[in-house]
Design a protein around this motif. Structure first.
Motif, PDB file in Angstrom:
ATOM      1  N   ARG A   1       0.839  -1.192   0.000  1.00 30.97           N
ATOM      2  CA  ARG A   1       0.000   0.000   0.000  1.00 30.97           C
ATOM      3  C   ARG A   1       0.882   1.254   0.000  1.00 30.97           C
ATOM      4  NH1 ARG A   1      -5.384  -0.571   1.170  1.00 30.97           N
ATOM      5  NH2 ARG A   1      -6.055  -2.682   1.753  1.00 30.97           N
ATOM      6  N   TYR A   2       0.412   2.253  -0.705  1.00 33.16           N
ATOM      7  CA  TYR A   2       1.119   3.538  -0.739  1.00 33.16           C
ATOM      8  C   TYR A   2       0.087   4.634  -0.879  1.00 33.16           C
ATOM      9  CZ  TYR A   2       4.217   7.300  -2.311  1.00 33.16           C
ATOM     10  OH  TYR A   2       4.875   8.489  -2.417  1.00 33.16           O
ATOM     11  N   ARG A   3       0.067   5.545   0.081  1.00 31.85           N
ATOM     12  CA  ARG A   3      -0.883   6.655   0.113  1.00 31.85           C
ATOM     13  C   ARG A   3      -2.330   6.165  -0.026  1.00 31.85           C
ATOM     14  NH1 ARG A   3       2.041  11.532  -3.398  1.00 31.85           N
ATOM     15  NH2 ARG A   3       3.845  11.794  -1.977  1.00 31.85           N
ATOM     16  N   LYS A   4      -2.648   5.192   0.852  1.00 32.53           N
ATOM     17  CA  LYS A   4      -4.006   4.663   0.968  1.00 32.53           C
ATOM     18  C   LYS A   4      -4.499   3.984  -0.306  1.00 32.53           C
ATOM     19  CE  LYS A   4      -5.423   8.126   4.365  1.00 32.53           C
ATOM     20  NZ  LYS A   4      -6.451   9.138   4.737  1.00 32.53           N
ATOM     21  N   GLN A   5      -3.562   3.575  -1.178  1.00 31.35           N
ATOM     22  CA  GLN A   5      -3.942   2.844  -2.381  1.00 31.35           C
ATOM     23  C   GLN A   5      -3.228   1.503  -2.397  1.00 31.35           C
ATOM     24  OE1 GLN A   5      -3.545   5.012  -6.011  1.00 31.35           O
ATOM     25  NE2 GLN A   5      -4.193   3.312  -7.324  1.00 31.35           N
ATOM     26  N   LYS A   6      -3.946   0.482  -2.760  1.00 35.63           N
ATOM     27  CA  LYS A   6      -3.426  -0.865  -2.740  1.00 35.63           C
ATOM     28  C   LYS A   6      -2.918  -1.260  -4.126  1.00 35.63           C
ATOM     29  CE  LYS A   6      -4.815  -5.587  -1.480  1.00 35.63           C
ATOM     30  NZ  LYS A   6      -5.937  -6.432  -1.008  1.00 35.63           N
TER      31      LYS A   6
END
Length: 425
Positions: free
Chosen positions: A21-26
Motif C-alpha cells: 500500500r502507498y498513500r491509501k492505495q493498494k
C-alpha cells in the motif's frame, strides 16, 4: 517484504504475488512462478509509483485503434498534412495485428513481432524505422492523455539502414531529358517546370504552389510562402534568388500563360496549371515526366531527384553551402553535406589531383629546394610512409644508414676521450 505464496494453489498454478500500500492505495498482482520474479515485479512498480511519482495504471481505458483518431487530430496541429497522411498509411499494418488490444497491454514483444512480420514481407529497414518512430509518438501521446503508463516502442532499437547514393544524371543525360520533355504534348510547360526545379532547388509540391504574384521580376526573387494545402516542411518563408537564365524562361512562359487565358477571366494565378484542364492547378506531370526520362535513358531519375541534381551542382560549382541551405529551405548545412551533396566521379578525380604528401603549405621541403638537411628539421617520412615514396626526400634514412650513423657517433666519442686515431675510409 510483502511477497506471498498461496499454498492452496495446485501444481501448475503460479502461486506467488505481491501486495503493498502507498498513500491509501493498494497495489497487488499475482501470477508469478517464483518468489524472485514477484520481487522484481514489485520493485518495478514501487519505483514507478514511489520514486518516479507516476501512475501504475492508466486513467483511461482505450484500445490502440480507439486512440489513433485523437492522436492524428493532435498531429495535424503540429505537422504538415502530408506527414499525417503518410503516418496513417504506415500505421495500417500495425492495426491489423494488435489494433484491438488495450493500449496499456501492448508490449515490447508485440512490437518486435510486428517488425519480424514486416521484414518477412520484404519491407525495407527505412520504412520499418518510420513505423517505429510513429509508434513512439503514438505511445507518448497515450501517456499524456492517461491511456498508458509506459512507452514500449521507446525500448525498441531502430534497424540499421545502408544509405544508397542517389544517382544523378550526367550533363548529356540531363540535356537529353530536356529534349525529350519538349517533344511531349504540353512540352513547353514541362520544360519550364524542369528548369524551374533545377534552378530553384524547391521540393516538387512547393513548385506547384508558386503563383505569379510570388515571382518578383524587379528584384529577381521567388517567394516561397506557406499556403493552404502546402504549409511547407519548416513552416518558414524563404526568398530564392532568380538567376538570369530562369528569369528569361519565366518571362517567356508568362507570355504563353497569358495567351492560354486570353479573352477569358483568369481562373487562377498558379504558374503551372493542369495540362488538360487549364482552369485547375497542376499537382504533377507524372506521365509526361516518366515518359521523358525513360526515353532519355535515365529511368532512375525521380521528380525529387531534380532537387538532388540541383544542390549537387551547386556544391560542385563552389556555391556556399549556407546559400544552398537557404535556397533549399533547410535549417542547417548537414542535409547538404550528408544527403544532397552528390559529386560526379570526374569532379572527385579533379579534386584528388590536388592531393600531395609534400605540399609546400604543410612545411615539407623537397629535393629541388636544397637537397640537404637544414638545421634540426624533423623527418617528413617515417616507417609508415606510403609505399613507393622516394627515399631521397629530406630526413629519410634507411635502417642501414641509421646504424652507420650510430657507429660513427660512438667512434667519434672514443677518439675524443682516448686519443684514438679516426678510422680511414
Amino acid at each position: 517484504m510483502p511477497v506471498y505464496q498461496r499454498e492452496y494453489y495446485k501444481n501448475g498454478k503460479k502461486p506467488w504475488f505481491y501486495c503493498f500500500r502507498y498513500r491509501k492505495q493498494k497495489y497487488t498482482m499475482s501470477g508469478f512462478m517464483t518468489k524472485a520474479e514477484a520481487i522484481l515485479a514489485e520493485q518495478r512498480v514501487q519505483k514507478t509509483v514511489i520514486l518516479d511519482n507516476k501512475p501504475n495504471t492508466p486513467s483511461v481505458t482505450l484500445s490502440f485503434k480507439e486512440l489513433l483518431p485523437a492522436y492524428f487530430r493532435n498531429r495535424e496541429t503540429t505537422n504538415a498534412l502530408g506527414t499525417v497522411e503518410r503516418e496513417k498509411r504506415l500505421i495500417h499494418s500495425f492495426l491489423e495485428e494488435i489494433g484491438a488490444k488495450q493500449t496499456q497491454r501492448v508490449s515490447i514483444a508485440d512490437i518486435l513481432g510486428h517488425i519480424q512480420q514486416r521484414k518477412k514481407a520484404g519491407i525495407s529497414n527505412r520504412t520499418i524505422n518510420l513505423e517505429i518512430n510513429l509508434l513512439r509518438c503514438a505511445f507518448k501521446y497515450a501517456i499524456d492523455v492517461g491511456a498508458s503508463t509506459h512507452n514500449p516502442a521507446k525500448e525498441v532499437k531502430k534497424l540499421k539502414v545502408v544509405k544508397k547514393q542517389v544517382v544523378i544524371p550526367q550533363h548529356d543525360g540531363f540535356l537529353c531529358l530536356i529534349s525529350t520533355a519538349g517533344e511531349a504534348r504540353h512540352g513547353k510547360q514541362l520544360v519550364v517546370w524542369i528548369w524551374f526545379r533545377v534552378y530553384t532547388s524547391v521540393r516538387p509540391k512547393e513548385s506547384f504552389f508558386v503563383e505569379w504574384k510570388d515571382v518578383d521580376f524587379e528584384n529577381n526573387l521567388i517567394h516561397i510562402v506557406p499556403k493552404p494545402g502546402n504549409q511547407l516542411k519548416d513552416s518558414q518563408c524563404r526568398h530564392i534568388i532568380m538567376v538570369p537564365a530562369l528569369r528569361k524562361l519565366l518571362l517567356d512562359w508568362r507570355q504563353e500563360w497569358l495567351e492560354t487565358f486570353k479573352g477569358t477571366e483568369k481562373p487562377h494565378d498558379w504558374v503551372f496549371f493542369h495540362p488538360l484542364q487549364p482552369h485547375k492547378q497542376a499537382f504533377g506531370f507524372r506521365r509526361a515526366f516518366t515518359k521523358a526520362r525513360e526515353k532519355a535513358g535515365i529511368p532512375n531519375l525521380t521528380s525529387h531527384g531534380l532537387r538532388h541534381y540541383s544542390l549537387s551542382h551547386g556544391v560542385m560549382s563552389g556555391v556556399s553551402k549556407d546559400v544552398l541551405r537557404r535556397q533549399a529551405g533547410h535549417t542547417s548545412t548537414l542535409m547538404i553535406e550528408q544527403t544532397y551533396g552528390h559529386l560526379y566521379q570526374p569532379y572527385q578525380t579533379q579534386e584528388m589531383s590536388k592531393f600531395s604528401f609534400f605540399h609546400p603549405k604543410n612545411g615539407s621541403k623537397s629535393e629541388e629546394n636544397d637537397g640537404q638537411l637544414i638545421g634540426n628539421s624533423q623527418p617528413q617520412i617515417t616507417s609508415g610512409s606510403p609505399v613507393g615514396a622516394p627515399k631521397e626526400i629530406i630526413g629519410f634514412k634507411s635502417e642501414e644508414e641509421n646504424i652507420t650513423q650510430v657507429v660513427d657517433n660512438q667512434t667519434e666519442k672514443r677518439v675524443e676521450a682516448g686519443g684514438l686515431e679516426p678510422p680511414t675510409r
